[in-house]
Design a protein around this motif. Sequence first.
Motif, PDB file in Angstrom:
ATOM      1  N   LYS A  98       0.815  -1.215   0.000  1.00 44.72           N
ATOM      2  CA  LYS A  98       0.000   0.000   0.000  1.00 44.72           C
ATOM      3  C   LYS A  98       0.847   1.263   0.000  1.00 44.72           C
ATOM      4  CE  LYS A  98      -4.112  -1.976   2.155  1.00 44.72           C
ATOM      5  NZ  LYS A  98      -5.073  -1.887   3.286  1.00 44.72           N
ATOM      6  N   LEU A  99       2.022   1.205   0.652  1.00 45.40           N
ATOM      7  CA  LEU A  99       2.891   2.379   0.665  1.00 45.40           C
ATOM      8  C   LEU A  99       3.400   2.673  -0.741  1.00 45.40           C
ATOM      9  CD1 LEU A  99       5.157   2.005   3.826  1.00 45.40           C
ATOM     10  CD2 LEU A  99       3.350   3.662   3.455  1.00 45.40           C
ATOM     11  N   GLU A 100       3.439   3.947  -1.105  1.00 47.13           N
ATOM     12  CA  GLU A 100       4.006   4.339  -2.385  1.00 47.13           C
ATOM     13  C   GLU A 100       5.499   4.029  -2.403  1.00 47.13           C
ATOM     14  OE1 GLU A 100       2.776   5.492  -5.167  1.00 47.13           O
ATOM     15  OE2 GLU A 100       0.680   5.568  -4.489  1.00 47.13           O
ATOM     16  N   GLU A 101       5.953   3.382  -3.464  1.00 48.10           N
ATOM     17  CA  GLU A 101       7.349   2.988  -3.572  1.00 48.10           C
ATOM     18  C   GLU A 101       8.280   4.202  -3.474  1.00 48.10           C
ATOM     19  OE1 GLU A 101      10.640   0.372  -4.189  1.00 48.10           O
ATOM     20  OE2 GLU A 101       8.544  -0.014  -3.693  1.00 48.10           O
ATOM     21  N   ALA A 102       7.925   5.286  -4.116  1.00 45.85           N
ATOM     22  CA  ALA A 102       8.809   6.448  -4.192  1.00 45.85           C
ATOM     23  C   ALA A 102       9.045   7.097  -2.832  1.00 45.85           C
ATOM     24  CB  ALA A 102       8.244   7.474  -5.169  1.00 45.85           C
ATOM     25  N   THR A 103       8.097   6.939  -1.894  1.00 48.48           N
ATOM     26  CA  THR A 103       8.229   7.589  -0.587  1.00 48.48           C
ATOM     27  C   THR A 103       8.434   6.589   0.546  1.00 48.48           C
ATOM     28  OG1 THR A 103       5.817   7.601  -0.374  1.00 48.48           O
ATOM     29  CG2 THR A 103       6.853   9.573  -1.305  1.00 48.48           C
ATOM     30  N   ASP A 104       8.528   5.318   0.235  1.00 54.86           N
ATOM     31  CA  ASP A 104       8.732   4.300   1.267  1.00 54.86           C
ATOM     32  C   ASP A 104      10.151   4.448   1.831  1.00 54.86           C
ATOM     33  OD1 ASP A 104       8.949   2.083   2.864  1.00 54.86           O
ATOM     34  OD2 ASP A 104       8.383   0.631   1.329  1.00 54.86           O
ATOM     35  N   PRO A 105      10.291   4.720   3.126  1.00 50.24           N
ATOM     36  CA  PRO A 105      11.641   4.884   3.691  1.00 50.24           C
ATOM     37  C   PRO A 105      12.464   3.596   3.687  1.00 50.24           C
ATOM     38  CG  PRO A 105       9.975   4.910   5.426  1.00 50.24           C
ATOM     39  CD  PRO A 105       9.238   4.946   4.128  1.00 50.24           C
ATOM     40  N   ARG A 106      11.829   2.476   3.352  1.00 52.19           N
ATOM     41  CA  ARG A 106      12.523   1.189   3.319  1.00 52.19           C
ATOM     42  C   ARG A 106      12.650   0.646   1.889  1.00 52.19           C
ATOM     43  NH1 ARG A 106      10.032   2.291   7.997  1.00 52.19           N
ATOM     44  NH2 ARG A 106       8.034   2.384   6.920  1.00 52.19           N
ATOM     45  N   ARG A 107      12.567   1.557   0.925  1.00 46.62           N
ATOM     46  CA  ARG A 107      12.566   1.144  -0.482  1.00 46.62           C
ATOM     47  C   ARG A 107      13.912   0.625  -0.975  1.00 46.62           C
ATOM     48  NH1 ARG A 107      12.171   6.584  -0.104  1.00 46.62           N
ATOM     49  NH2 ARG A 107      13.766   7.896  -1.105  1.00 46.62           N
ATOM     50  N   ASP A 108      14.976   0.816  -0.185  1.00 46.31           N
ATOM     51  CA  ASP A 108      16.276   0.260  -0.595  1.00 46.31           C
ATOM     52  C   ASP A 108      16.316  -1.259  -0.438  1.00 46.31           C
ATOM     53  OD1 ASP A 108      16.271   0.928   2.305  1.00 46.31           O
ATOM     54  OD2 ASP A 108      18.199  -0.100   2.238  1.00 46.31           O
ATOM     55  N   ILE A 109      15.355  -1.842   0.265  1.00 43.25           N
ATOM     56  CA  ILE A 109      15.270  -3.300   0.424  1.00 43.25           C
ATOM     57  C   ILE A 109      14.567  -3.861  -0.805  1.00 43.25           C
ATOM     58  CG2 ILE A 109      14.276  -5.175   1.798  1.00 43.25           C
ATOM     59  CD1 ILE A 109      14.522  -3.290   4.249  1.00 43.25           C
ATOM     60  N   LYS A 110      15.289  -4.626  -1.609  1.00 38.71           N
ATOM     61  CA  LYS A 110      14.788  -5.082  -2.910  1.00 38.71           C
ATOM     62  C   LYS A 110      14.749  -6.608  -2.990  1.00 38.71           C
ATOM     63  CE  LYS A 110      14.681  -0.920  -4.889  1.00 38.71           C
ATOM     64  NZ  LYS A 110      13.415  -0.267  -5.309  1.00 38.71           N
ATOM     65  N   ALA A 111      13.789  -7.082  -3.769  1.00 40.11           N
ATOM     66  CA  ALA A 111      13.646  -8.527  -3.979  1.00 40.11           C
ATOM     67  C   ALA A 111      14.910  -9.137  -4.562  1.00 40.11           C
ATOM     68  CB  ALA A 111      12.444  -8.802  -4.889  1.00 40.11           C
ATOM     69  N   GLN A 112      15.521  -8.468  -5.538  1.00 45.97           N
ATOM     70  CA  GLN A 112      16.680  -9.031  -6.210  1.00 45.97           C
ATOM     71  C   GLN A 112      17.850  -9.224  -5.255  1.00 45.97           C
ATOM     72  OE1 GLN A 112      16.884 -10.278  -9.394  1.00 45.97           O
ATOM     73  NE2 GLN A 112      18.761 -11.061  -8.488  1.00 45.97           N
ATOM     74  N   GLU A 113      18.007  -8.305  -4.300  1.00 50.14           N
ATOM     75  CA  GLU A 113      19.078  -8.453  -3.313  1.00 50.14           C
ATOM     76  C   GLU A 113      18.933  -9.775  -2.557  1.00 50.14           C
ATOM     77  OE1 GLU A 113      20.626  -6.389   0.874  1.00 50.14           O
ATOM     78  OE2 GLU A 113      18.875  -5.565  -0.186  1.00 50.14           O
ATOM     79  N   MET A 114      17.715 -10.045  -2.087  1.00 51.87           N
ATOM     80  CA  MET A 114      17.504 -11.247  -1.282  1.00 51.87           C
ATOM     81  C   MET A 114      17.505 -12.501  -2.143  1.00 51.87           C
ATOM     82  SD  MET A 114      14.880  -9.627   1.475  1.00 51.87           S
ATOM     83  CE  MET A 114      14.077  -8.640   0.223  1.00 51.87           C
ATOM     84  N   GLN A 115      17.064 -12.390  -3.379  1.00 53.81           N
ATOM     85  CA  GLN A 115      17.151 -13.525  -4.292  1.00 53.81           C
ATOM     86  C   GLN A 115      18.620 -13.915  -4.503  1.00 53.81           C
ATOM     87  OE1 GLN A 115      14.443 -15.181  -6.628  1.00 53.81           O
ATOM     88  NE2 GLN A 115      16.146 -16.550  -6.130  1.00 53.81           N
ATOM     89  N   THR A 116      19.485 -12.914  -4.596  1.00 51.83           N
ATOM     90  CA  THR A 116      20.922 -13.177  -4.769  1.00 51.83           C
ATOM     91  C   THR A 116      21.488 -13.941  -3.574  1.00 51.83           C
ATOM     92  OG1 THR A 116      21.174 -11.203  -6.139  1.00 51.83           O
ATOM     93  CG2 THR A 116      23.176 -12.110  -5.128  1.00 51.83           C
ATOM     94  N   TYR A 117      21.138 -13.508  -2.364  1.00 54.81           N
ATOM     95  CA  TYR A 117      21.595 -14.226  -1.170  1.00 54.81           C
ATOM     96  C   TYR A 117      21.088 -15.670  -1.184  1.00 54.81           C
ATOM     97  CZ  TYR A 117      22.276  -9.428   0.685  1.00 54.81           C
ATOM     98  OH  TYR A 117      22.649  -8.119   0.872  1.00 54.81           O
TER      99      TYR A 117
END
Length: 590
Positions: A98-117
């Motif tokens: 529901k949070l807008e991606e552009a203003t989400d303070p936690r938007r640096d957490i990305k699916a691709q990062e965790m997929q890589t791990y």
Amino acid sequence: MDRIDDQHRTSKIFKAFSEMMKFAITGLLLLGGMTLCLESMAENDAPDDKQALARTPQALVDLLQNASFLSPELYSERMRSQRNAHAYPIGLEQLEQKLEEATDPRRDIKAQEMQTYADVLSDIALQSRQEGEILWGRIQGTKYERQTHDYLFKTLKGFGLDNVRHDKFPSGVPQWRPTTCDLDITAAPGFEQDQRYHFKDAITAFVSATTPTGGIEAPVVYVGDGTAAELQGRDIDGKIILLRARTQPSALMNSARTAYSRLVTGMYGMPAGIVVWWDVPRTNQVAGRVGAPGGGDDIGLAVPWTTIGNDAGFYLRKLLDRSTPDEPVIMRLDVQGQMEPVEKRMTGNVYATLPGQSGDYIVIPTHVDGYFYGIHDNGASVALNLALARHYSQIPIEKRAHGLIFLFQGDHEVPGVGGTLPFIDEHRQLMQEHLMLVLRPEHLGMMRPLDEAVYIASSNVTDPLMLLVTNRSPVLIDIFKRAANLYSIPMGDLVYADPAADEAAFHPPFNDLDAISSGWITTGKFYHSTADVDWGAVNFKQIEKITRGHAYIIDELFKLTKTDLRQGGYPVPEKSIYQSDLLKMIMGNN
């Protein structure tokens, strides 16, 4: 182009249908039932009836007795082609937060990062399989778990974290290591004299009695769920038993736990061995137990046992459908293995500490060991914890009201506590005086499937998460509810007060400290199975939202104190769920 595509699709459907018919007719010829089946098929092709498979009980039985009498490999392939002829994927996107991606303070957490791990963790697990381990994965106390710890230590250091430790110690208890899990059909109705069928994915993941060298060979009998009603009047002495295991909802809680014990009491004769047939669709291997939940694995020492997947079990049962006293299904079962002592299985913990303003700490524990690929349990949560460590390493101490400890435990799966005990022993004063909260993610990201038998597909949500809060803190429950709402995280309408494993219940190291433990967990049908990677059942877009939800929870906890979390709380139930009347009632139905 559309006409060409339609022709191509029609050709594929016709070819698949033709292949199916050829296989069905061949099977009927072998069994001498061709004439009656063809007559019933012709009858059902009447223009005035386009729906009925058959009009009489006998016609239906004759029509269906061979339609799915296929080896597991061929059955899976044929089902896939048949479903593809009737249903088509539409590329459904996962449910958005529901949070807008552009203003989400936690938007640096990305699916691709965790997929890589997670990909690194999967690769380590696959290495164990390629090197010949029967019980493969990042198994506790093995070099593959240690390799995972080395990777985590380097990754945490790479985030610029200064206080990163790798504590090494032996496993807490001896561990079962299977060296042979062979299951073969050596004779069956319709088999040629030297024909054999080998179940390549048979697995005995927990302690078992062993067979004599070379295995045992005996007739197979099917006992359904193995209830007392199904065993009345049966003589199973010296037989190999096929036992259906209903996952309730997973191999952690399953009907085979009760049924296995009933089978080996000797009331109906003593079986030579037991084959547990899991009801988990689209899955070849499941690491499930017999014996009592929360312990009692030694029950498996009564007779040798192994497990097979859903399609493999259907094939074996259909062979048994055709067996007679004069022509039984004969099986060879060979289970070998041993309990390895603790000194042979070195494990450890890796953890990074970020101090905060208050001097109190939020501990985020995730275990790194796991069966098979181990992404549902628990690699996705390990990836989540790494992403949180990276995220908060970039936030200055002035903005961290409390400290954070990102704990990656080893030695978890048996008996479910492992590395937590050495961690607390090493930091007992800190844990006694400055532990604010345990925030434990577990078994996250498994997609909720649409399973309507004919139509099977992934959905746009994960399995609903279960909330654990040991003291039922109203303020803490409210934070989790808000996180679930903001990030569109499916969650069940309950709070569970006595979480098992590392925090409380039968091994309560954190609970003994009067600590508050909390977190999200799911333990659905695909727990301890190969489904997480084999059919992509863990979705990292969902893990992205769940990880951001955890960061939201931490940010909200920065506004609170330990006292706030204790207001309005309740004591943990005195009796563990594993010894509760509730569990006795559920298991008593099996």
